[in-house]
Design an enzyme around this catalytic site. Structure first.
Site, PDB file in Angstrom:
ATOM      1  N   LYS A  23      -0.806  -0.501   5.514  1.00  0.00           N
ATOM      2  CA  LYS A  23      -1.461  -1.552   4.719  1.00  0.00           C
ATOM      3  C   LYS A  23      -2.705  -1.983   5.509  1.00  0.00           C
ATOM      4  CE  LYS A  23       1.703  -1.719   0.832  1.00  0.00           C
ATOM      5  NZ  LYS A  23       2.823  -1.078   1.130  1.00  0.00           N
TER       6      LYS A  23
HETATM    7  C1  LIG Z   1       3.476  -0.076   0.303  1.00  0.00           C
HETATM    8  C2  LIG Z   1       4.061   1.061   1.104  1.00  0.00           C
HETATM    9  C3  LIG Z   1       4.334   2.312   0.517  1.00  0.00           C
HETATM   10  C4  LIG Z   1       3.897   2.453  -0.917  1.00  0.00           C
HETATM   11  O1  LIG Z   1       2.452   2.285  -1.146  1.00  0.00           O
HETATM   12  P1  LIG Z   1       1.610   2.337  -2.429  1.00  0.00           P
HETATM   13  O2  LIG Z   1       0.240   2.266  -2.155  1.00  0.00           O
HETATM   14  O3  LIG Z   1       2.296   1.314  -3.014  1.00  0.00           O
HETATM   15  O4  LIG Z   1       2.262   3.912  -3.276  1.00  0.00           O
HETATM   16  C5  LIG Z   1       4.859   3.267   1.192  1.00  0.00           C
HETATM   17  N1  LIG Z   1       5.474   3.278   2.333  1.00  0.00           N
HETATM   18  C6  LIG Z   1       5.235   1.796   2.994  1.00  0.00           C
HETATM   19  C7  LIG Z   1       5.745   1.676   4.557  1.00  0.00           C
HETATM   20  C8  LIG Z   1       4.428   0.970   2.422  1.00  0.00           C
HETATM   21  O5  LIG Z   1       4.600  -0.471   3.059  1.00  0.00           O
END
Ligand SMILES: *Cc1c(COP(=O)(O)O)cnc(C)c1O
Length: 475
Positions: free
Chosen positions: A112
């Site tokens: 993220k």
């Molecule tokens: C947010 C997250 C996901 C999921 O990602 P999306 O964009 O919501 O599909 C998967 N793995 C981790 C470690 C995350 O932080």
């Protein structure tokens, strides 16, 4: 570029306005009016270029006319300068035709950071130009919160409020949020699930008066600017693996809100050759069931070893739905209302054929997730976190059925974010990088509230901009 709502009734906006708006006023999500396309030569040139340059080239067509390319380039180099690996998003070969794309070298150890470090800087730039302040309100299932807080902390024109489901994020995840000592950071633990948190955020956005009073803005993956920043690592990795193998790769993406894998869909629409986008879920497998059956049917959220994917309603799915419906906003609005009020919906065979030409799916139980972590450690001396393990497990199964296709599995978090699960599965304790070693001794700042919209709004009204010169703060 202009941006339209997936429900067709909100005003058409510029990139900067869509950035600040987050969710569209008709409840839909903003998407670009058209999709830019790269030539093959340009895609091939990505192999030799710095990650920040690939990101700049990928994002530029979406902001053209609003930001000069030289400014964007500077901003992208600034965005990724704090990442701990020189490749920013390194590819790690695990086996023949099998790579892991490590997206956890940013400040909060999850993918993220790629989008949110960009978003924080973009917000800052636009707000300073417009002499505005915003309240960013977001829900997190674990990783968004810390990445957003890290991206927005101490920024003068931003207050940030993050809701997380109490007791359902890991200690490391919670402490990454609650130990940040900045007066513009507000953590709320909600007695409920992630979907409850997300519903509270949506309800606040739907309340026009509150939204205006607080000048609300979103950082959840509904924000288009997040998606666009994530497209860049598909470009960089896809171009590299295509050059190495001479074949179109498949991407396997551990999925919750459908944001990350939707960014892959955008990369494909921009001309990146992709064999398949494989959606990987944990036991909360609504998306896997959808791609197999064509029926979108919600079940209760169950906690799993990969909490950032413990989601049933994937907000970004609406963006795909918009494409499957041939960009018919009215039809999307109708289906989403039906889903919310009455329940399951089914897409016809024509639409599912379109979807399955691009997407495949699979899911992994907690037991299998543990076996993958243990086996990959024993066989490859590679420690992966439970989200990545879901991806690897689904990727191995998909590759068994589709031999000869190179696979890139996205690694979405550093194993040290989930030390208990990783230790239980492998006997190894992943170490936190040096910059995070003190989070277990720092004091926490967090307020617990019931799953009650009135109380949450009241608390935010009191805590945010109490001395706002604009007189916006309530009380
Ligand atoms: C947010 C997250 C996901 C999921 O990602 P999306 O964009 O919501 O599909 C998967 N793995 C981790 C470690 C995350 O932080």
């Amino acid at each position: 570029m202009r941006y339209v709502s997936t429900r067709g009734k909100a005003p058409v906006l510029s990139f900067e306005d869509a950035l600040l708006a987050g969710l569209a006023s008709d409840g839909g999500l903003y998407v670009p009016e058209s999709c830019p396309r790269f030539e093959n030569a340009e895609l091939e040139s990505f192999i030799k270029r710095a990650y920040a340059d690939v990101a700049c080239d990928t994002i530029y067509p979406f902001v053209e006319g609003e930001i000069e390319k030289t400014d964007l380039r500077k901003l992208m180099f600034d965005t990724y300068k704090g990442f701990r690996h020189e490749d920013v998003a390194p590819l790690r070969k695990l086996a023949d035709d099998f790579w892991v794309l490590e997206l956890f070298h940013g400040p909060t150890l999850a993918f993220k950071d790629f989008a949110l470090q960009f978003l924080g800087r973009m917000f800052d730039r636009v707000l300073a130009e417009r002499k505005q302040k915003v309240t960013i309100v977001g829900a997190t299932s674990g990783d968004t919160g810390s990445a957003a807080i890290e991206a927005c902390r101490d920024r003068e024109n931003i207050e940030i409020v993050i809701l997380h489901p109490k007791g359902r994020v890991s200690d490391v995840q919670r402490r990454q949020m609650t130990t940040v000592d900045s007066s513009n950071v507000h953590n709320i633990a909600i007695e409920g699930s992630f979907d409850d948190c997300q519903d509270l955020v949506k309800a606040m956005f739907a309340d026009a008066a509150f939204r205006k009073d607080m000048n609300l803005s979103a950082i959840n993956s509904i924000n288009w600017a997040r998606i666009v920043a994530q497209v860049a690592y598909y470009m960089a990795a896809g171009a590299k693996v295509a050059a190495i193998t001479g074949k179109k790769p498949a991407f396997v993406v551990p999925t919750g809100n459908f944001g990350n894998v939707y960014a892959g869909y955008v990369a494909g629409s921009m001309g990146l050759p992709i064999e398949k986008l494989v959606v990987a879920t944990n036991r909360n497998d609504i998306l896997d069931r959808f791609f197999k059956t064509g029926i979108m049917k919600q079940a209760a959220v169950e906690p799993s070893l990969s909490p950032s994917m413990d989601i049933q309603v994937s907000s970004n799915f609406e963006r795909l739905l918009f494409e499957l419906y041939g960009r018919d906003g009215a039809a999307v609005g109708k289906t989403m209302r039906h889903f919310r009020e009455k329940g399951p919906f089914t897409l016809d065979e024509g639409m599912m054929k379109k979807a399955r030409a691009i997407f495949a799916s699979g899911h992994l139980s907690d037991d299998d997730t543990k076996s993958v972590i243990g086996r990959i450690w024993r066989e490859k001396e590679y420690l992966c976190d439970p989200h990545t393990a879901v991806g690897i497990g689904v990727a191995e199964e998909w590759q068994r059925q589709n031999p000869g296709v190179p696979v890139i599995c996205l690694s979405t978090a550093h194993p040290a974010k989930f030390p208990e699960a990783v230790f239980a599965a492998s006997g190894m304790r992943p170490e936190l990088p040096p910059h995070m070693k003190d989070i277990f001794t720092k004091p926490e700042r967090c307020h617990t509230l019931p799953n009650d919209l009135g109380q949450v709004k009241g608390y935010i009204g009191k805590s945010v901009f109490p001395l706002s010169p604009l007189g916006r703060g309530v009380g």
